[in-house]
Design a protein around this motif. Structure first.
Motif, PDB file in Angstrom:
ATOM      1  N   HIS A  32     108.766  52.152  36.835  1.00  0.00           N
ATOM      2  CA  HIS A  32     109.752  52.879  36.026  1.00  0.00           C
ATOM      3  C   HIS A  32     109.130  53.660  34.872  1.00  0.00           C
ATOM      4  CE1 HIS A  32     109.761  49.331  33.265  1.00  0.00           C
ATOM      5  NE2 HIS A  32     110.099  50.234  32.357  1.00  0.00           N
ATOM      6  N   LEU A  33     107.862  53.412  34.546  1.00  0.00           N
ATOM      7  CA  LEU A  33     107.236  54.231  33.503  1.00  0.00           C
ATOM      8  C   LEU A  33     106.060  55.046  34.025  1.00  0.00           C
ATOM      9  CD1 LEU A  33     104.400  52.756  32.501  1.00  0.00           C
ATOM     10  CD2 LEU A  33     105.925  51.400  31.112  1.00  0.00           C
ATOM     11  N   THR A  34     105.908  55.093  35.366  1.00  0.00           N
ATOM     12  CA  THR A  34     104.812  55.846  35.968  1.00  0.00           C
ATOM     13  C   THR A  34     105.378  56.854  36.960  1.00  0.00           C
ATOM     14  OG1 THR A  34     103.478  53.823  35.846  1.00  0.00           O
ATOM     15  CG2 THR A  34     102.585  55.660  37.129  1.00  0.00           C
ATOM     16  N   SER A  35     105.033  58.124  36.801  1.00  0.00           N
ATOM     17  CA  SER A  35     105.564  59.142  37.707  1.00  0.00           C
ATOM     18  C   SER A  35     104.457  60.122  38.127  1.00  0.00           C
ATOM     19  CB  SER A  35     106.724  59.898  37.027  1.00  0.00           C
ATOM     20  OG  SER A  35     106.271  60.593  35.884  1.00  0.00           O
ATOM     21  N   PRO A  36     104.606  60.739  39.335  1.00  0.00           N
ATOM     22  CA  PRO A  36     105.759  60.667  40.234  1.00  0.00           C
ATOM     23  C   PRO A  36     105.957  59.278  40.854  1.00  0.00           C
ATOM     24  CG  PRO A  36     104.392  62.585  40.730  1.00  0.00           C
ATOM     25  CD  PRO A  36     103.605  61.723  39.809  1.00  0.00           C
ATOM     26  N   SER A  37     104.872  58.547  41.088  1.00  0.00           N
ATOM     27  CA  SER A  37     104.903  57.173  41.579  1.00  0.00           C
ATOM     28  C   SER A  37     103.591  56.535  41.180  1.00  0.00           C
ATOM     29  CB  SER A  37     105.079  57.127  43.097  1.00  0.00           C
ATOM     30  OG  SER A  37     103.937  57.662  43.742  1.00  0.00           O
ATOM     31  N   VAL A  38     103.522  55.232  41.248  1.00  0.00           N
ATOM     32  CA  VAL A  38     102.277  54.552  40.900  1.00  0.00           C
ATOM     33  C   VAL A  38     101.144  55.008  41.807  1.00  0.00           C
ATOM     34  CG1 VAL A  38     101.097  52.317  40.883  1.00  0.00           C
ATOM     35  CG2 VAL A  38     103.372  52.528  39.859  1.00  0.00           C
ATOM     36  N   SER A  39     101.394  55.056  43.115  1.00  0.00           N
ATOM     37  CA  SER A  39     100.336  55.413  44.057  1.00  0.00           C
ATOM     38  C   SER A  39      99.873  56.861  43.872  1.00  0.00           C
ATOM     39  CB  SER A  39     100.810  55.187  45.492  1.00  0.00           C
ATOM     40  OG  SER A  39     101.952  55.978  45.778  1.00  0.00           O
ATOM     41  N   GLU A  40     100.815  57.789  43.652  1.00  0.00           N
ATOM     42  CA  GLU A  40     100.430  59.184  43.476  1.00  0.00           C
ATOM     43  C   GLU A  40      99.716  59.395  42.145  1.00  0.00           C
ATOM     44  OE1 GLU A  40     102.296  63.723  43.600  1.00  0.00           O
ATOM     45  OE2 GLU A  40     103.510  62.012  44.272  1.00  0.00           O
ATOM     46  N   PHE A  41     100.155  58.678  41.112  1.00  0.00           N
ATOM     47  CA  PHE A  41      99.485  58.766  39.809  1.00  0.00           C
ATOM     48  C   PHE A  41      98.017  58.361  39.945  1.00  0.00           C
ATOM     49  CE2 PHE A  41      98.029  56.857  35.862  1.00  0.00           C
ATOM     50  CZ  PHE A  41      98.346  57.833  34.935  1.00  0.00           C
ATOM     51  N   ILE A  42      97.789  57.257  40.628  1.00  0.00           N
ATOM     52  CA  ILE A  42      96.424  56.771  40.810  1.00  0.00           C
ATOM     53  C   ILE A  42      95.601  57.765  41.625  1.00  0.00           C
ATOM     54  CG2 ILE A  42      95.033  54.981  41.947  1.00  0.00           C
ATOM     55  CD1 ILE A  42      97.262  52.981  41.170  1.00  0.00           C
ATOM     56  N   GLU A  43      96.170  58.254  42.720  1.00  0.00           N
ATOM     57  CA  GLU A  43      95.452  59.162  43.615  1.00  0.00           C
ATOM     58  C   GLU A  43      95.064  60.468  42.919  1.00  0.00           C
ATOM     59  OE1 GLU A  43      93.545  60.644  46.877  1.00  0.00           O
ATOM     60  OE2 GLU A  43      94.276  58.587  46.548  1.00  0.00           O
ATOM     61  N   ARG A  44      95.972  61.010  42.131  1.00  0.00           N
ATOM     62  CA  ARG A  44      95.731  62.331  41.524  1.00  0.00           C
ATOM     63  C   ARG A  44      94.870  62.269  40.263  1.00  0.00           C
ATOM     64  NH1 ARG A  44     101.557  65.239  41.540  1.00  0.00           N
ATOM     65  NH2 ARG A  44     100.412  66.769  40.260  1.00  0.00           N
ATOM     66  N   THR A  45      94.714  61.092  39.658  1.00  0.00           N
ATOM     67  CA  THR A  45      93.861  60.981  38.463  1.00  0.00           C
ATOM     68  C   THR A  45      92.464  60.455  38.778  1.00  0.00           C
ATOM     69  OG1 THR A  45      94.820  58.791  37.972  1.00  0.00           O
ATOM     70  CG2 THR A  45      95.811  60.705  36.881  1.00  0.00           C
TER      71      THR A  45
END
Length: 277
Positions: A32-45
């Protein structure tokens, strides 16, 4: 809380440790505090070089080499800190840790947020930049334009200057301080204030924010805000949070009021002698 001074303090403290470094490992856990999603946040950073540390209003963001931006909003109790990197396991982290980034320079970047009102995001676009008004630290802060806009608003002055589309960066603490220094009651209708008084109000904003940045922000009685080094801010508001204490000018007890209702309500603090309605 935190507001512009706290966000600027944190940004300036983490900047020398993260800019130019590459994120070799990225971790987040709270949907709820990570966007677009946890998995996409991790992948794109993950694997991205941090090219700058920027701020607008209360929002901190870090442009990445791939054109994305890593955004951090501190919310009520969010904290960014820099640590020396070491081996770690997610299950061993404190439950209030919601983001960790291991950096190529031997540092580890950690986001904690006990109340989880903050936000972590990765985004190519930054729509908030176009929605925000000028901030008082801008060299070209448009005082005369704002005098005109405020003079047309039939809302209470504190509500008007909290509008981020009009003036970016002010929150409860520093809006109260500006009203007090201009000797304007926070409930006065903006349209009822003279142009000279509005200029005075706007003129106090930059010095207040600069004083607060010099003090590394303001930590209230709840101790919720700490800077990136784990230290409390040393700026002491003359109004906000001082209900019942003597006014620093006339020693009349400071009073507290509320603007709005329910979840949108905002408190305000004032001296009934120095700031007459």
């Amino acid at each position: 809380m935190p507001e512009l001074p706290e966000a600027e303090t944190v940004r300036s403290q983490v900047e020398p440790h993260v800019v130019g470094a590459t994120i070799i490992e990225s971790w987040a856990k709270t949907p709820h505090l990570t966007s677009p999603s946890v998995s996409e946040f991790i992948e794109r950073t993950r694997g991205q070089k941090i090219v700058a540390a920027k701020r607008r209003g209360k929002q901190i963001y870090f442009p990445l080499e791939n054109g994305d931006n890593l955004l951090v909003h501190l919310g009520m109790t969010g904290k960014l800190s820099i640590e020396d990197d070491s081996e770690w396991k997610p299950e061993e982290l404190h439950r209030h840790v919601h983001g960790v980034w291991r950096l190529s320079n031997g540092k580890r970047w950690v986001f904690t947020d006990p109340r989880t009102f903050g936000e972590l995001a990765v985004s190519r676009d930054l729509p908030f930049l176009t929605k925000m008004g000028p901030e008082p630290l801008d060299e070209d802060f448009p005082v005369e334009e704002l005098v005109e806009k405020l003079g047309r608003k039939n809302v209470k002055i504190k509500a008007a200057i909290l509008d981020q589309s009009l003036i970016a960066g002010l929150g409860n603490i520093y809006a109260d301080e500006a009203c007090f220094r201009a000797r304007i009651h926070p409930e006065t209708r903006a349209s009822a204030i003279s142009e000279d008084k509005l200029r005075e109000l706007l003129g106090h904003m930059r010095p207040i924010l600069e004083e607060a940045i010099q003090g590394r922000g303001s930590t209230l009685k709840d101790g919720g805000y700490q800077d990136a080094n784990g230290d409390y801010g040393t700026f002491r508001p003359q109004m906000y949070g001082r209900t019942g204490l003597p006014c620093v000018i006339c020693e009349t007890p400071v009073q507290r009021g509320v603007l709005g209702a329910s979840k949108s309500a905002r408190s305000f603090h004032f001296c009934p002698s120095c700031q007459k309605l």
